[in-house]
Design a protein around this motif. Sequence first.
Motif, PDB file in Angstrom:
ATOM      1  N   SER A  33       0.004   4.740  15.278  1.00 12.37           N
ATOM      2  CA  SER A  33       1.075   4.027  16.233  1.00 12.37           C
ATOM      3  C   SER A  33       0.985   4.795  17.675  1.00 12.37           C
ATOM      4  CB  SER A  33       2.251   3.672  15.651  1.00 12.37           C
ATOM      5  OG  SER A  33       2.804   4.787  15.077  1.00 12.37           O
ATOM      6  N   GLU A  34       0.892   6.112  17.560  1.00  8.90           N
ATOM      7  CA  GLU A  34       0.863   6.783  18.730  1.00  8.90           C
ATOM      8  C   GLU A  34      -0.535   6.480  19.741  1.00  8.90           C
ATOM      9  OE1 GLU A  34       3.234   8.570  15.713  1.00  8.90           O
ATOM     10  OE2 GLU A  34       1.306   8.578  15.640  1.00  8.90           O
TER      11      GLU A  34
ATOM     12  N   GLU B  61      -0.152   3.059  21.118  1.00  7.89           N
ATOM     13  CA  GLU B  61       0.778   3.074  22.220  1.00  7.89           C
ATOM     14  C   GLU B  61       0.123   3.569  23.281  1.00  7.89           C
ATOM     15  OE1 GLU B  61       4.915   5.312  22.702  1.00  7.89           O
ATOM     16  OE2 GLU B  61       4.790   3.985  21.102  1.00  7.89           O
TER      17      GLU B  61
ATOM     18  N   GLY C 104      -1.517   1.294  25.241  1.00 12.42           N
ATOM     19  CA  GLY C 104      -0.879  -0.158  25.477  1.00 12.42           C
ATOM     20  C   GLY C 104      -0.993  -1.110  24.508  1.00 12.42           C
ATOM     21  N   GLN C 105      -1.419  -0.850  23.217  1.00 13.45           N
ATOM     22  CA  GLN C 105      -1.587  -1.586  22.167  1.00 13.45           C
ATOM     23  C   GLN C 105      -0.556  -1.610  21.212  1.00 13.45           C
ATOM     24  OE1 GLN C 105      -3.924  -4.014  22.202  1.00 13.45           O
ATOM     25  NE2 GLN C 105      -4.385  -3.533  24.324  1.00 13.45           N
ATOM     26  N   THR C 106      -0.790  -2.605  20.223  1.00 16.60           N
ATOM     27  CA  THR C 106      -0.127  -2.615  18.844  1.00 16.60           C
ATOM     28  C   THR C 106      -1.131  -2.887  17.744  1.00 16.60           C
ATOM     29  OG1 THR C 106       0.535  -4.902  18.590  1.00 16.60           O
ATOM     30  CG2 THR C 106       2.000  -3.434  19.774  1.00 16.60           C
TER      31      THR C 106
END
Length: 168
Positions: free
Chosen positions: A82-83, A86, A89-91
């Motif tokens: 997730s880091e 992020e 700029g994505q999920t």
Amino acid sequence: MSASAPVRLWRAYVPRWAHAPLSGEGAARFGGRWNPVGMPTIYAARELSTAWAEYNQGFVQHPALIAQLELSGARLADLTTSEGLEAVGQTSEIHRCEWRDALDRGLVPETHRLQAELDARGFDGLIYPSFMSPGGTCVALWRWNVGGAELKVVDPEGRLPKTPASWL
């Protein structure tokens, strides 16, 4: 993420191209999840079993040549956490991108948009979770052996052919 120590990768590819283990021309010809048609890209895995699963895509077990690669000095965006997502700029939604469907409809897949953005930011490639081998990870490399990213095939006894003549 910059690869300081060499990273061991595995690549399963069509045996007809045994003489060219560092070619990304197959991906350039057909396009892929992380590259548009015309962009050479190496797809490899960080685990041998993942390379095999990704190559066959869960379908018929095609003959393959499996080469061990060594990657060093590459700047890779890590999309496995997730880091890492992020930071670009994505999920995790990017991993569910229906890129083939988008191409079939004449659209630019979100994965291709992200690849272009990462390329413009100086990334040589990215690390992403395997779709075919849960828990496995893959690397898509669109820049190698120019600049910082060095990719070489591990072939200590020189068993790979140097030309396509072995197939004639």
